[in-house]
Write an enzyme that holds these catalytic residues in place. Structure first.
Site, mmCIF file in Angstrom:
data_model
loop_
_atom_site.group_PDB
_atom_site.id
_atom_site.type_symbol
_atom_site.label_atom_id
_atom_site.label_comp_id
_atom_site.label_asym_id
_atom_site.label_seq_id
_atom_site.Cartn_x
_atom_site.Cartn_y
_atom_site.Cartn_z
ATOM 1 C CB CYS A 133 58.515 59.321 43.075
ATOM 2 S SG CYS A 133 58.601 58.886 41.330
ATOM 3 C CB CYS A 171 55.424 52.456 43.643
ATOM 4 S SG CYS A 171 56.946 53.198 44.771
ATOM 5 C CG HIS A 183 54.557 54.133 38.236
ATOM 6 N ND1 HIS A 183 54.727 55.018 37.251
ATOM 7 C CD2 HIS A 183 54.983 54.961 39.514
ATOM 8 C CE1 HIS A 183 55.391 56.074 37.509
ATOM 9 N NE2 HIS A 183 55.660 56.027 38.752
#
Length: 287
Positions: free
Chosen positions: A248, A201, A205
């Site tokens: 995702c 992740c 991000h």
């Protein structure tokens, strides 16, 4: 607990990462750093990378990194299809249970402002409690069957309850050993590389926030939890933050966890805490 170290980023992303790598984004995953310091480090990191973007703007997701995208976003928000789900949620919220009570009876001040404090860690239950979990607990307390997580009714209710905190800053607490453990588990999950390409992740991000991948601008960690549930243009539906996790993982070739699993609740707890201070704006709007 050292899985945060040496997180791999696929070749296509690594080529975009120059300045981000220089900022030592991997250090943000240090498991020895407590919640308060983690929050400060994340906010300082993004302030350093994007000094012209105020903290409050991060609630607008990927659109903050491009003026043209921001204009498109502002136009889209005038007729946000997510408002339909919001209206459905209000109808469900106001519909009495068989005992005559409504969802509002389960929350202080009828639910106004309570979403700012979700998720929270319940030491009696020894688990993280999310908005979705609280709604089903409310139903069961009133003699009703729980709703399916990810189902239309549950998403509509989550959207409406969150909207009752619109304009108020996220204020999630992490206090006590159980809460800190759940937070740290969420952090480990956020920085853990997974799937055939070794993504995490954070690799997207944090390290690659503001860059473009497959013609889409990657949003930053900050503010993501403050605008979910959000209408997703790709799926033509409102989805929760946990549904975003599942989507995702699926794209990365990973079998997603069930919604409201311990893994997803801890991850949501970690991510929402990082948005502390950012004002809620639900339903959001995702490309």
């Amino acid at each position: 607990m050292k899985r945060w170290l040496g997180i791999g980023v696929a070749t296509g992303l690594a080529a975009l990462g120059g300045a981000a790598q220089a900022a030592n984004w991997q250090d943000l995953g240090n498991p020895k750093v407590g919640p308060q310091q983690t929050l400060k480090q994340f906010h300082d990191y993004f302030k350093s990378r994007f000094p012209s973007i105020p903290l409050q703007k991060y609630v607008n997701g990927p659109y903050i990194f491009n003026k043209d995208l921001m204009q498109q976003y502002q136009e889209a928000m005038q007729f946000n299809p997510g408002e339909i789900t919001l209206e459905e949620g209000k109808k469900l919220w106001d519909t009495p249970f068989r005992n005559g009570k409504t969802y509002a009876s389960c929350y202080p001040d009828g639910g106004k402002g309570v979403a700012t404090r979700y998720p929270y860690y319940d030491p009696k239950l020894q688990t993280v409690v999310t908005v979705g979990g609280s709604l089903n607990a409310c139903r069961e307390h009133s003699g009703e069957r729980p709703l399916q997580y990810g189902g239309a009714k549950m998403v509509a209710l989550q959207t409406y309850l969150a909207s009752l905190s619109n304009g108020l800053p996220v204020d999630v607490k992490v206090q006590g050993p159980g809460a800190i453990h759940a937070f740290e588990q969420g952090k480990v999950s956020y920085f853990m590389k997974r799937g055939p390409h070794g993504f995490s992740c954070a690799a997207c991000h944090v390290a690659q926030a503001g860059t473009s991948l497959h013609n889409q601008t990657i949003s930053a960690t900050l503010g993501q939890a403050a605008h979910f549930p959000a209408y997703g243009v790709g799926g033509s539906a409102v989805k929760t933050l946990q549904k975003q996790f599942a989507d995702c993982e699926t794209k990365l070739g990973i079998k997603p966890h069930p919604l409201e699993s311990t893994d997803y609740r801890d991850l949501e707890y970690f991510m929402t805490y990082l948005s502390n201070g950012i004002r809620i704006n639900v339903p959001g709007y995702q490309p």
